[in-house]
Design an enzyme around this catalytic site. Sequence first.
Site, PDB file in Angstrom:
ATOM      1  N   CYS A  92     -10.817  13.487   8.072  1.00  0.00           N
ATOM      2  CA  CYS A  92     -11.493  12.224   8.383  1.00  0.00           C
ATOM      3  C   CYS A  92     -10.507  11.055   8.346  1.00  0.00           C
ATOM      4  O   CYS A  92      -9.646  10.973   9.203  1.00  0.00           O
ATOM      5  CB  CYS A  92     -12.683  12.019   7.444  1.00  0.00           C
TER       6      CYS A  92
ATOM      7  N   HIS B   6     -15.554  17.046   9.047  1.00  0.00           N
ATOM      8  CA  HIS B   6     -15.551  17.462   7.635  1.00  0.00           C
ATOM      9  C   HIS B   6     -15.711  18.973   7.506  1.00  0.00           C
ATOM     10  O   HIS B   6     -16.834  19.492   7.554  1.00  0.00           O
ATOM     11  CB  HIS B   6     -16.681  16.761   6.873  1.00  0.00           C
TER      12      HIS B   6
ATOM     13  N   GLU C 175     -15.421  20.682   4.876  1.00  0.00           N
ATOM     14  CA  GLU C 175     -16.131  20.968   3.619  1.00  0.00           C
ATOM     15  C   GLU C 175     -17.621  20.679   3.751  1.00  0.00           C
ATOM     16  O   GLU C 175     -18.412  21.045   2.876  1.00  0.00           O
ATOM     17  CB  GLU C 175     -15.540  20.156   2.469  1.00  0.00           C
TER      18      GLU C 175
END
Length: 357
Positions: A252, A336, A338
């Site tokens: 990001c 993202h 994750e």
Amino acid sequence: MQEYKRATLILDDGSRFEGYAFGHEAPVAGEVVFTTAMTGYTESFTDPSYRGQILVMTYPLVGNYGVPSPQLDEHGIAYFRESDRIHPLGIIVSDYSEEHSHWNAQSSLGQWLRSEQVFGLTGIDTRELAKTLREKGSMKGKIILEGGTDIPFDDPNARNLVAEVSPKEVQVYGNGPKKVVLVDCGAKNNIIRNLIRPEITLYRVPWDYDFNQIDYDGLFLSNGPGDPNMCSITVEHIRKALERKKPICGICMGNQLLAAAAGAKVTKMKYGHRSHNQPVQEVGTTRCYITSQNHGYAVDASTLGPGWRAKYINLNDGTNEGICHETLPYFSAQFHPEACSGPTDTVFIFEEFLQLL
């Protein structure tokens, strides 16, 4: 049924949306943005990338599964939240569910917002509001209680939001043989969870810390709020790190900071990407991933320095979704991997990074 006070969202173009307050009852002003995520409001609200913003949830029903416990794991990291507080200044929903039901719920969303002093506004036509923001772009806005005090508009991007959410001291996790530095510009907890491994000693450092004094094996650049151009100190540190030729990965804002260190320009987007369903293609392949995203700035890949190229692109609008070096172990993702909340299709990016150490 609880009695709610009337309140109004006012945008800086004069648009007004009237509804009812269900959280903390004090006026707020910030940047109004929207997310199309259908679930995961606890994770979204605790994402530091929403610092200084008023967040509009386009999914109509919010609050139905309450708020989970703030329980911490053995590393002191919350199991069910992405930081230790709510970061948006205000939350706007179409239909707030007063009643909630979930095995892990500890309180209602309204109770949580009041305890964290965050404004909640319900009864808004969020479809119409999202259309306005799509057509005109993210705007400054403020929420005022009926008969209450007025406040001026505020542009949170005019200040260094990363400095507000980044930790003040170095934290160390684990005692493995490989040393990884995480530059925390507002890192989500799940990034930290994915980097804590038996073979890793993880150094979590502030945004302006000179991490080059650490003899690390790999460098990881986190997400964060606001304008990445405010982080010139971090960019200078990354430029020095590029000379060491050790593996570097960014997520990001980490993508934007790595790109800036590689000579690229990073500019404000019209309304950004905030959702769980952004389609991303890996450049030079037919591989496509559905990704979770939260950002309002984008890299101009055409301005990257020699030896760099785009690694991923967004299939909705063609914006950059990641970069890499052609010969050295440097790469990043604007999305993202994750997730939390969102799809985990790209979690392999952590393994790609760790295998380079």
